[in-house]
Scaffold this motif. Structure first.
Motif, short mmCIF file in Angstrom:
data_model
loop_
_atom_site.label_atom_id
_atom_site.label_comp_id
_atom_site.label_asym_id
_atom_site.label_seq_id
_atom_site.Cartn_x
_atom_site.Cartn_y
_atom_site.Cartn_z
N VAL A 103 0.83 -1.20 0.00
CA VAL A 103 0.00 0.00 0.00
C VAL A 103 0.86 1.25 0.00
O VAL A 103 1.92 1.29 0.62
N ASP A 106 -2.92 -2.55 -5.33
CA ASP A 106 -3.44 -3.42 -6.39
C ASP A 106 -4.58 -4.24 -5.80
O ASP A 106 -4.39 -5.00 -4.85
N GLN A 107 -5.78 -4.07 -6.38
CA GLN A 107 -6.99 -4.67 -5.82
C GLN A 107 -7.51 -5.78 -6.71
O GLN A 107 -7.62 -5.61 -7.94
N ASP A 108 -7.85 -6.92 -6.09
CA ASP A 108 -8.53 -8.01 -6.79
C ASP A 108 -10.03 -7.69 -6.77
O ASP A 108 -10.69 -7.81 -5.75
N VAL A 109 -10.56 -7.27 -7.91
CA VAL A 109 -11.94 -6.83 -7.99
C VAL A 109 -12.92 -7.96 -7.67
O VAL A 109 -14.02 -7.72 -7.17
N GLU A 134 -12.48 -10.59 -5.51
CA GLU A 134 -12.24 -11.35 -4.30
C GLU A 134 -13.51 -11.55 -3.47
O GLU A 134 -13.56 -12.43 -2.61
N LYS A 168 -7.43 -7.64 -11.78
CA LYS A 168 -6.64 -7.10 -10.68
C LYS A 168 -6.14 -5.73 -11.13
O LYS A 168 -5.46 -5.63 -12.14
N ARG A 183 -4.80 -1.53 -10.35
CA ARG A 183 -4.28 -0.49 -9.47
C ARG A 183 -5.45 0.41 -9.09
O ARG A 183 -6.19 0.90 -9.94
N THR A 184 -5.61 0.59 -7.77
CA THR A 184 -6.82 1.22 -7.25
C THR A 184 -6.48 2.39 -6.33
O THR A 184 -5.57 2.30 -5.50
N MET A 233 -8.05 4.36 -3.34
CA MET A 233 -9.11 4.22 -2.34
C MET A 233 -9.11 5.42 -1.41
O MET A 233 -8.11 5.72 -0.75
N LYS A 253 -13.97 3.93 0.24
CA LYS A 253 -13.98 2.68 1.01
C LYS A 253 -14.76 2.80 2.32
O LYS A 253 -14.42 3.58 3.19
N GLU A 266 -6.92 -6.15 6.10
CA GLU A 266 -5.59 -5.72 6.46
C GLU A 266 -5.00 -6.64 7.53
O GLU A 266 -5.72 -7.10 8.42
#
Length: 400
Positions: A65, A89-92, A94, A116, A118-119, A121, A165, A260
């Motif tokens: 992060v 990097d987010q796994d959309v 998940e 996956k 780059r996000t 937030m 978020k 987290e």
């Protein structure tokens, strides 16, 4: 969350009255650039997770992060408010239900990076999000300023996906401007809230729970009959971190959903930097720590943030319920009216008559055409849709 407008170049110079009413823009800054700014130090001061909490996260939870901040500044370059955000990097996908995971695994066997992204937030990496605000720029205005620039800002960060978020449902009116700008709103896993305005835990059981639930709880508590389990409540657990952190990891490793991952340094820093808002509950049996809870205080609420259990004894002794009883008795004795909890473990909370406390995600892809399709898909890929226990709560409709 009042604050004076301050120049980013000189944190001691105050903006004049004309600058305070000038149009605002957003600048991406690092923490070093806002260090010492009154606008930052006043951020979220009325909440349990104030600016110190965000600094602790940046110092102790750094894996995968990048932490950044939106500085709301006027034409004179004076800082009026600070809104934290982070990049990862987010796994959309998940949050898809288990029935979709085999298909997803096959697809990613050929395309490892499938969905996956780059996000960017907006909000808090470890906790629910809140809008910043100040005496010159209220939170509603912050939302309007951000939604007008957020796509451009995401492009500058090379982010394909933008997420607000886990914002509490009370923000829905002011965040509707994001929906009008192409964002889709969908539920995150909600928090829960339990009213504890009773004389003690026994009175709560008698007044709030049906006979069957009371019988079940009393049966569980019999497992500790004859045991000597000592509770310590402290605002600084640095001396016990080496004992409590492994218990947190036991719970983390058993969790179906993993968010987290805390570090031992995170727990140490909370005890050293936020004594006024942190409470550690530590249970010992024969001198050995067998359970702990990390809680935070805000107004008339005790927030139950994280738990750690020694599973060598936790299941046999029903420590989950034992610790809840102790926390509730402590909270009642200290004048708190609500026990609030983070998401997950909904089944016991349902049986104990918690209410859902909804949290929302606001999501859009940066590119307009793919985003039009993504807005239709989003409600079907969030974990809240696939948790059957959530549907049992009386206020489940409020989640959506």
């Amino acid at each position: 969350m009042a604050s004076d407008a301050v120049s980013l170049a000189d944190t001691t110079s105050v903006a004049d009255a004309a600058a305070a009413t000038a149009p605002f823009r957003v600048k991406i800054v690092t923490r070093d650039e806002i260090a010492g700014c009154p606008a930052w130090e006043a951020s979220f001061a009325d909440l349990r997770k104030d600016h110190r909490y965000y600094e602790i996260l940046e110092d102790t939870l750094r894996e995968r992060v990048e932490y950044r901040y939106f500085a709301i500044i006027d034409r004179a370059g004076c800082l009026h408010a600070v809104q934290p955000f982070f990049l990862l990097d987010q796994d959309v996908l998940e949050g898809l239900g288990a029935q979709w995971q085999p298909l997803l695994a096959r697809i990613r066997g050929f395309v490892p990076g499938f969905l996956k992204m780059r996000t960017l937030m907006v909000g808090c990496f470890a906790g629910e999000g809140h809008l910043a605000g100040s005496s010159t720029v209220p939170s509603g205005k912050i939302a309007e300023i951000l939604c007008g620039e957020i796509v451009t800002l995401a492009r500058s960060c090379r982010a394909q996906l933008i997420v607000l978020k886990e914002f509490p449902a009370r923000y829905r009116p002011v965040l509707d401007c994001f929906v009008r700008r192409g964002f889709a709103r969908a539920p995150s896993m909600p928090m829960t809230a339990l009213n504890i305005e009773h004389d003690d835990f026994d009175a709560y059981m008698q007044n709030a729970l049906p006979r069957s639930a009371r019988w079940q709880l009393r049966k569980k508590f019999k497992a500790t009959d004859g045991e000597t389990i000592a509770l310590t409540v402290t605002d600084d657990a640095r001396d016990a971190v080496d004992e409590i952190y492994p218990l947190y990891l036991q719970v983390f490793d058993r969790s179906k959903f993993r968010f987290e991952k805390l570090t031992a340094d995170y727990l140490r820093r909370l005890g050293s930097d936020m004594k006024d808002k942190v409470r550690f509950f530590i249970w010992r049996r024969g001198g050995k720590v067998i359970a702990f809870s990390l809680c935070m205080v805000e107004g008339d609420s005790l927030f139950w943030e994280y738990v750690g259990l020694d599973y060598a004894v936790a299941l046999d002794l029903h420590l989950y319920y034992y610790t809840i009883r102790d926390m509730m008795n402590w909270a009642i004795a200290n004048g708190y009216r609500w026990l609030r909890s983070t998401g997950l473990s909904y089944e016991p909370k349902f049986r104990m008559r918690h209410e859902l406390d909804p949290l929302d995600l606001y999501v859009r892809l940066r590119s307009p055409l793919p985003n039009a399709i993504f807005r239709l898909l989003l409600p079907w890929i969030v974990p809240a849709r696939y948790d059957k226990t959530l549907r049992k709560f009386a206020n489940y409709r409020e989640v959506w």
